[in-house]
Write a protein that holds these residues in place. Sequence first.
Motif, mmCIF file in Angstrom:
data_model
loop_
_atom_site.group_PDB
_atom_site.id
_atom_site.type_symbol
_atom_site.label_atom_id
_atom_site.label_comp_id
_atom_site.label_asym_id
_atom_site.label_seq_id
_atom_site.Cartn_x
_atom_site.Cartn_y
_atom_site.Cartn_z
ATOM 1 N N ALA A 95 0.790 -1.234 0.000
ATOM 2 C CA ALA A 95 0.000 0.000 0.000
ATOM 3 C C ALA A 95 0.823 1.285 0.000
ATOM 4 O O ALA A 95 0.330 2.323 -0.423
ATOM 5 C CB ALA A 95 -0.945 0.015 1.199
ATOM 6 N N ALA A 96 2.071 1.239 0.461
ATOM 7 C CA ALA A 96 2.830 2.480 0.636
ATOM 8 C C ALA A 96 2.912 3.274 -0.660
ATOM 9 O O ALA A 96 3.067 2.710 -1.745
ATOM 10 C CB ALA A 96 4.238 2.158 1.135
ATOM 11 N N TYR A 97 2.809 4.596 -0.515
ATOM 12 C CA TYR A 97 2.860 5.514 -1.665
ATOM 13 C C TYR A 97 1.846 5.109 -2.740
ATOM 14 O O TYR A 97 2.151 5.092 -3.927
ATOM 15 C CB TYR A 97 4.272 5.578 -2.258
ATOM 16 N N ASN A 98 0.638 4.765 -2.277
ATOM 17 C CA ASN A 98 -0.461 4.407 -3.178
ATOM 18 C C ASN A 98 -0.078 3.254 -4.115
ATOM 19 O O ASN A 98 -0.283 3.306 -5.322
ATOM 20 C CB ASN A 98 -0.917 5.625 -3.993
ATOM 21 N N LEU B 175 -11.949 4.313 -6.512
ATOM 22 C CA LEU B 175 -11.388 3.051 -6.980
ATOM 23 C C LEU B 175 -12.268 1.876 -6.586
ATOM 24 O O LEU B 175 -12.405 0.904 -7.335
ATOM 25 C CB LEU B 175 -9.990 2.846 -6.407
ATOM 26 N N LEU B 176 -12.859 1.966 -5.402
ATOM 27 C CA LEU B 176 -13.734 0.901 -4.922
ATOM 28 C C LEU B 176 -14.918 0.715 -5.879
ATOM 29 O O LEU B 176 -15.231 -0.407 -6.302
ATOM 30 C CB LEU B 176 -14.204 1.251 -3.503
ATOM 31 N N PHE B 177 -15.548 1.823 -6.236
ATOM 32 C CA PHE B 177 -16.720 1.748 -7.120
ATOM 33 C C PHE B 177 -16.307 1.417 -8.553
ATOM 34 O O PHE B 177 -17.017 0.688 -9.258
ATOM 35 C CB PHE B 177 -17.492 3.066 -7.068
ATOM 36 N N LYS B 178 -15.157 1.911 -8.962
ATOM 37 C CA LYS B 178 -14.687 1.625 -10.313
ATOM 38 C C LYS B 178 -14.398 0.137 -10.476
ATOM 39 O O LYS B 178 -14.757 -0.482 -11.488
ATOM 40 C CB LYS B 178 -13.425 2.450 -10.598
ATOM 41 N N GLN B 179 -13.747 -0.452 -9.477
ATOM 42 C CA GLN B 179 -13.480 -1.886 -9.555
ATOM 43 C C GLN B 179 -14.775 -2.686 -9.554
ATOM 44 O O GLN B 179 -14.913 -3.655 -10.314
ATOM 45 C CB GLN B 179 -12.599 -2.352 -8.389
ATOM 46 N N TYR B 180 -15.715 -2.302 -8.712
ATOM 47 C CA TYR B 180 -16.978 -3.047 -8.631
ATOM 48 C C TYR B 180 -17.695 -3.037 -9.977
ATOM 49 O O TYR B 180 -18.186 -4.080 -10.433
ATOM 50 C CB TYR B 180 -17.875 -2.451 -7.539
ATOM 51 N N GLU B 181 -17.753 -1.897 -10.621
ATOM 52 C CA GLU B 181 -18.416 -1.817 -11.928
ATOM 53 C C GLU B 181 -17.663 -2.630 -12.962
ATOM 54 O O GLU B 181 -18.272 -3.273 -13.826
ATOM 55 C CB GLU B 181 -18.548 -0.351 -12.369
ATOM 56 N N LEU C 39 -3.966 -3.620 -10.941
ATOM 57 C CA LEU C 39 -4.803 -3.643 -9.740
ATOM 58 C C LEU C 39 -5.937 -4.637 -9.872
ATOM 59 O O LEU C 39 -6.285 -5.340 -8.925
ATOM 60 C CB LEU C 39 -5.343 -2.239 -9.453
ATOM 61 N N TRP C 40 -6.571 -4.696 -11.038
ATOM 62 C CA TRP C 40 -7.574 -5.736 -11.301
ATOM 63 C C TRP C 40 -7.574 -6.044 -12.787
ATOM 64 O O TRP C 40 -7.302 -5.181 -13.615
ATOM 65 C CB TRP C 40 -8.959 -5.317 -10.810
ATOM 66 N N TYR C 41 -7.859 -7.300 -13.120
ATOM 67 C CA TYR C 41 -7.805 -7.732 -14.513
ATOM 68 C C TYR C 41 -8.371 -9.138 -14.596
ATOM 69 O O TYR C 41 -8.612 -9.794 -13.574
ATOM 70 C CB TYR C 41 -6.355 -7.728 -15.037
ATOM 71 N N SER C 42 -8.584 -9.631 -15.807
ATOM 72 C CA SER C 42 -9.021 -11.009 -16.000
ATOM 73 C C SER C 42 -8.340 -11.595 -17.222
ATOM 74 O O SER C 42 -7.853 -10.872 -18.085
ATOM 75 C CB SER C 42 -10.546 -11.090 -16.139
ATOM 76 N N PHE D 208 -10.059 -0.734 2.037
ATOM 77 C CA PHE D 208 -9.351 -0.375 3.266
ATOM 78 C C PHE D 208 -8.509 0.888 3.162
ATOM 79 O O PHE D 208 -8.191 1.487 4.179
ATOM 80 C CB PHE D 208 -8.459 -1.547 3.706
ATOM 81 N N TYR D 209 -8.141 1.307 1.962
ATOM 82 C CA TYR D 209 -7.284 2.479 1.787
ATOM 83 C C TYR D 209 -8.054 3.565 1.052
ATOM 84 O O TYR D 209 -7.711 3.961 -0.059
ATOM 85 C CB TYR D 209 -6.002 2.093 1.049
ATOM 86 N N LEU D 210 -9.097 4.054 1.725
ATOM 87 C CA LEU D 210 -9.940 5.069 1.104
ATOM 88 C C LEU D 210 -9.196 6.386 0.912
ATOM 89 O O LEU D 210 -9.620 7.236 0.117
ATOM 90 C CB LEU D 210 -11.196 5.305 1.949
ATOM 91 N N GLU D 211 -8.065 6.544 1.606
ATOM 92 C CA GLU D 211 -7.298 7.787 1.440
ATOM 93 C C GLU D 211 -6.720 7.907 0.036
ATOM 94 O O GLU D 211 -6.341 8.998 -0.391
ATOM 95 C CB GLU D 211 -6.174 7.873 2.482
#
Length: 421
Positions: free
Chosen positions: A186-189, A234-240, A206-209, A226-229
Amino acid sequence: MCPCALKHFCYQIIGLSVTGVPGSMEVTWTTFNKTESLVEYGLVGGRLFEMTSKGYSTLFVDSGHEKRHMYIHRVILTGLKPAATYLYHCGSDEGWSDVFSFTALNDSTCFSPKFALYGDLGNENPQSLARLQKETQLGMYDVILHIGKFHTEPYDNARIGDEFMRQIQSIAAYVPYMTCPGNHEAAYNFSNYRNRFSMPGQTESLWYSWNLGSAHIISLSTEVYFYLEFGKELLFKQYEWLKKDLEEANLPENRAVRPWIITMGHRPMYCSDDDLDDCTRFDSYVRLGRNDTKPPAPGLEDLFYRYGVDLELWAHEHTYERLWPVYGDKVYNGSSEQPYVNPKAPVHIITGSAGCREKTDTFNPNPKEWSAFRSTDYGYTRMQVVNTTHLYLEQVSDDQYGKVIDSIWVVKEKHGFSAWF
């Protein structure tokens, strides 16, 4: 990943990865000077290095106080013959790596690929590494799945990450080394992870198939919960993205040829460790989402259930745990005699005990009914997607000199949401 003598150019082989395009392979490596990005390669038994592919490099500046500069090189090899073995080296006229080999993946949907999978392998106490290196070089695996936590966190201005990459060269230079991010990246995003690895798609790994044999394999980031900062978007983008990817994988013409849908993410939805991690909570963020965001962030369990995900691979807990088929905190076995034959919910495997400096974890003495088998031995998991109906999993104990301590066959005559009923 040994240094080259010529002009002191140090070549660090990060290794191979699939591109998502049949007949191709990506080679990634690091230098500390700007050089050309070349791979010379040829078929075993043919003329050595008769082919050359050129790629590109990008400058990565670590965010530690030294601001160390590294050049990440990426070269895609195309036109590879399925199941053919190639010799290769990478570099430029200013210096070349050692010579390695790989076998191009078979792009047939009838292929029965063999995997090693694990998480939480670090540069300190990497107990399973020697056995994995030997088995990889013996040709036991077609692909490695590293399910988060690499010790590429930027300790000592990313030199620890350099050392870890040197350690895994004897695996990653021979077979595709497919990854997902974990909390230690997680460090430095997640900058070291996003720059050092080359996974398919355009999401900085970060995500792929990708597809192999009769399986559609999805890699995701649980860390977005967990790293909303670093941005809750990103959370919603990954879910979609996940929803769209699963929709496409479930199109009748796609699910017919690749019926197995397998996910890999670092932090589990369920676990019976006693460390108060997210997976020990009924209201796990990964499983149920977060209500403290606007709008509330959806979890993954309902999404994966709705689209008939067959197998979910996790790590983070420094243990091995196999679950009975589970959904909504309840067991849905195929039958009492054959729980994994036509199961009525996804199967979960937690395999985070490959070896790292934090040692292994301990278990809650009173697990819930969905916990089927548990071990605190150091080790890793093997998997073979045998055909469209049969998948095999076994757990190897490194503590017990390679003994297989657990194994199951998952048998599914039907895949998809309707298979649950």
